[in-house]
Design an enzyme around this catalytic site. Structure first.
Site, PDB file in Angstrom:
ATOM      1  N   LYS A 116       0.730  -1.384   0.073  1.00  0.00           N
ATOM      2  CA  LYS A 116       0.097  -0.097  -0.194  1.00  0.00           C
ATOM      3  C   LYS A 116       0.805   1.254  -0.041  1.00  0.00           C
ATOM      4  CE  LYS A 116      -4.172  -1.780   1.944  1.00  0.00           C
ATOM      5  NZ  LYS A 116      -5.259  -1.759   2.920  1.00  0.00           N
ATOM      6  N   LYS A 197      -3.853 -10.522  -7.237  1.00  0.00           N
ATOM      7  CA  LYS A 197      -5.181 -10.851  -6.778  1.00  0.00           C
ATOM      8  C   LYS A 197      -6.050  -9.796  -7.366  1.00  0.00           C
ATOM      9  CE  LYS A 197      -5.831  -8.566  -2.509  1.00  0.00           C
ATOM     10  NZ  LYS A 197      -6.193  -8.685  -1.001  1.00  0.00           N
ATOM     11  N   LYS A 200     -10.611  -4.886  -5.643  1.00  0.00           N
ATOM     12  CA  LYS A 200     -11.588  -3.510  -5.830  1.00  0.00           C
ATOM     13  C   LYS A 200     -10.825  -2.218  -6.537  1.00  0.00           C
ATOM     14  CE  LYS A 200     -15.444  -2.756  -6.156  1.00  0.00           C
ATOM     15  NZ  LYS A 200     -16.367  -2.574  -5.034  1.00  0.00           N
TER      16      LYS A 200
HETATM   17  P1  AMP Z   1     -11.054  -6.804   1.529  1.00  0.00           P
HETATM   18  O1  AMP Z   1     -12.039  -6.517   0.540  1.00  0.00           O
HETATM   19  O2  AMP Z   1      -9.358  -6.433   1.182  1.00  0.00           O
HETATM   20  O3  AMP Z   1     -11.016  -6.244   3.037  1.00  0.00           O
HETATM   21  O4  AMP Z   1     -11.028  -8.386   1.730  1.00  0.00           O
HETATM   22  C1  AMP Z   1     -12.153  -9.054   2.509  1.00  0.00           C
HETATM   23  C2  AMP Z   1     -11.778 -10.454   2.649  1.00  0.00           C
HETATM   24  O5  AMP Z   1     -12.070 -10.946   1.080  1.00  0.00           O
HETATM   25  C3  AMP Z   1     -10.549 -10.926   3.235  1.00  0.00           C
HETATM   26  O6  AMP Z   1     -10.644 -12.160   3.878  1.00  0.00           O
HETATM   27  C4  AMP Z   1      -9.549 -11.138   2.083  1.00  0.00           C
HETATM   28  O7  AMP Z   1      -8.680 -12.115   2.208  1.00  0.00           O
HETATM   29  C5  AMP Z   1     -10.463 -11.653   0.948  1.00  0.00           C
HETATM   30  N1  AMP Z   1     -10.190 -11.386  -0.493  1.00  0.00           N
HETATM   31  C6  AMP Z   1      -9.911 -10.103  -0.867  1.00  0.00           C
HETATM   32  N2  AMP Z   1      -9.431 -10.397  -2.143  1.00  0.00           N
HETATM   33  C7  AMP Z   1      -9.490 -11.412  -2.477  1.00  0.00           C
HETATM   34  C8  AMP Z   1      -8.864 -12.262  -3.568  1.00  0.00           C
HETATM   35  N3  AMP Z   1      -8.635 -12.060  -4.641  1.00  0.00           N
HETATM   36  N4  AMP Z   1      -8.870 -13.672  -3.401  1.00  0.00           N
HETATM   37  C9  AMP Z   1      -9.163 -14.233  -2.315  1.00  0.00           C
HETATM   38  N5  AMP Z   1      -9.600 -13.634  -1.469  1.00  0.00           N
HETATM   39  C10 AMP Z   1      -9.584 -12.421  -1.158  1.00  0.00           C
END
Ligand code: AMP
Ligand code: TRP
Length: 328
Positions: A116, A197, A200
């Site tokens: 980040k 990965k 968003k």
């Molecule tokens: P975040 O949107 O970054 O807060 O992610 C929320 C949850 O989704 C967390 O548990 C992340 O590990 C999971 N996550 C986010 N992006 C991915 C991805 N591309 N593949 C798998 N898990 C994800």
């Protein structure tokens, strides 16, 4: 079964959730609420979301969108508490206390922080560095034993364990050490840059939201990056599509994988089949989400109820931790 299991997890309200969030996290959360009814706490982590540049006018809508996704995906407020992090003030308060026992060096070594820092060069704030301490507070306040997350969060969980150990050692036993619970296919990659990965923060064409219209799913998959398909070995883009296929049509995933080993895979067929199956798989989700969106008062009430449940546990743990640290 472990009777004392307590599950906590969180997702940032950055808008609608995508396939990575669902397959890496949410799907697992739904399974856990059935395995451990009344022991699951699922949190919309809005205090984490403000560590990256954001628009205050959109925060509330994003929280609401995340709640809709939770409920439409099958989280059931009768089995799990669904709540908003900032509504339970003990999260920030415990984070402050834990900051004082967390070595800066450990925070600086966190991969997500380093990434980040590179991404938001003009916005490297202390909150970004302390982000994992707030996450530790989220988890430890509920004395969680199990934390369902994607593999990108395992390092933060290790740090949480370290903080719990240090607290218990310095002030007396309060916190159990939480274990990660990973899902299969936990890491879903970007459609356009499959070495990264799905996220968003990338261009919209690189991810599929859970309520994505079937026509748009088709268009996005059409443009998904794959390899030539003749080498007998799958590139990262094709592997990713097969990982997703395994969820929505496991038999087809086996068939396409076999074709691939024979160097005969046709990616256009794979993509169109996957688009159809994804559209079908999420049809009930889209319907439920539409229904809920039309009843915003009900959704806010459910969140309030979850927040009250969360507060009860959080305030008891916080009091215990504060006393151990010598506060009046
Ligand atoms: P975040 O949107 O970054 O807060 O992610 C929320 C949850 O989704 C967390 O548990 C992340 O590990 C999971 N996550 C986010 N992006 C991915 C991805 N591309 N593949 C798998 N898990 C994800
Ligand atoms: N850091 C997590 C992510 O980006 C979100 C999160 C915040 C979380 N607090 C948590 C996950 C507590 C699990 C438990 O995905």
């Amino acid at each position: 079964m472990n009777r004392d299991a307590r599950i906590l997890s969180g997702i940032q309200p950055t808008g609608k959730l995508h396939l990575g969030n669902y397959l890496g996290a949410l799907k697992n959360w739904v399974a856990l609420q059935d395995e451990f009814p009344h022991a699951c706490y699922y949190c919309i982590v809005d205090l984490h979301a403000i560590t990256a540049p954001y628009d205050p006018k959109e925060l509330k809508t994003n929280v609401f969108d995340t709640a809709l996704d939770f409920l439409a995906a099958g989280l059931d407020p009768d089995k799990a508490a669904i709540f908003i992090q900032s509504q339970v003030s003990e999260h920030s308060e415990l984070a402050w206390l834990l900051n004082t026992i967390t070595p800066i060096g450990m925070l600086e070594r966190m991969t997500q922080y380093k990434d980040k820092k590179k991404k938001h060069v003009d916005h490297i704030n202390a909150g970004l560095l302390n982000y994992p301490v707030l996450m530790a507070a989220d988890i430890l306040l509920y004395k969680a034993t199990m934390v369902p997350v994607g593999d990108d969060q395992v390092q933060h969980l290790e740090l949480t364990r370290e903080i719990a150990r240090k607290f218990n050692h310095s002030f007396g036993d309060v916190f159990p050490e939480p274990e990660p619970r990973l899902t299969r296919g936990a890491r879903i990659m970007s459609l356009l840059a499959p070495d990264n990965k799905m996220s968003k923060s990338d261009t919209e064409k690189s991810y599929i939201t859970l309520d994505e219209d079937p026509e748009r799913i088709k268009n996005k998959l059409k443009k998904a990056v794959t390899d030539a398909g003749t080498s007998g070995e799958l590139g990262p883009g094709a592997k990713n599509l097969l990982t997703i296929m395994e969820v929505v049509d496991p038999d087809a995933a086996d068939r396409f994988a076999k074709d691939a080993t024979e160097g005969q895979i046709r990616y256009s067929d794979l993509k169109m089949h996957l688009a159809d199956k994804l559209g079908e798989y999420f049809a009930p989700f889209r319907e439920r989400r539409r229904e809920l969106a039309a009843r915003p008062d009900t959704v806010w009430e459910l969140l309030l109820d979850g927040t009250q449940q969360a507060r009860r546990i959080a305030s008891a743990t916080f009091k215990e931790a504060k006393e151990k640290m010598g506060f009046i």
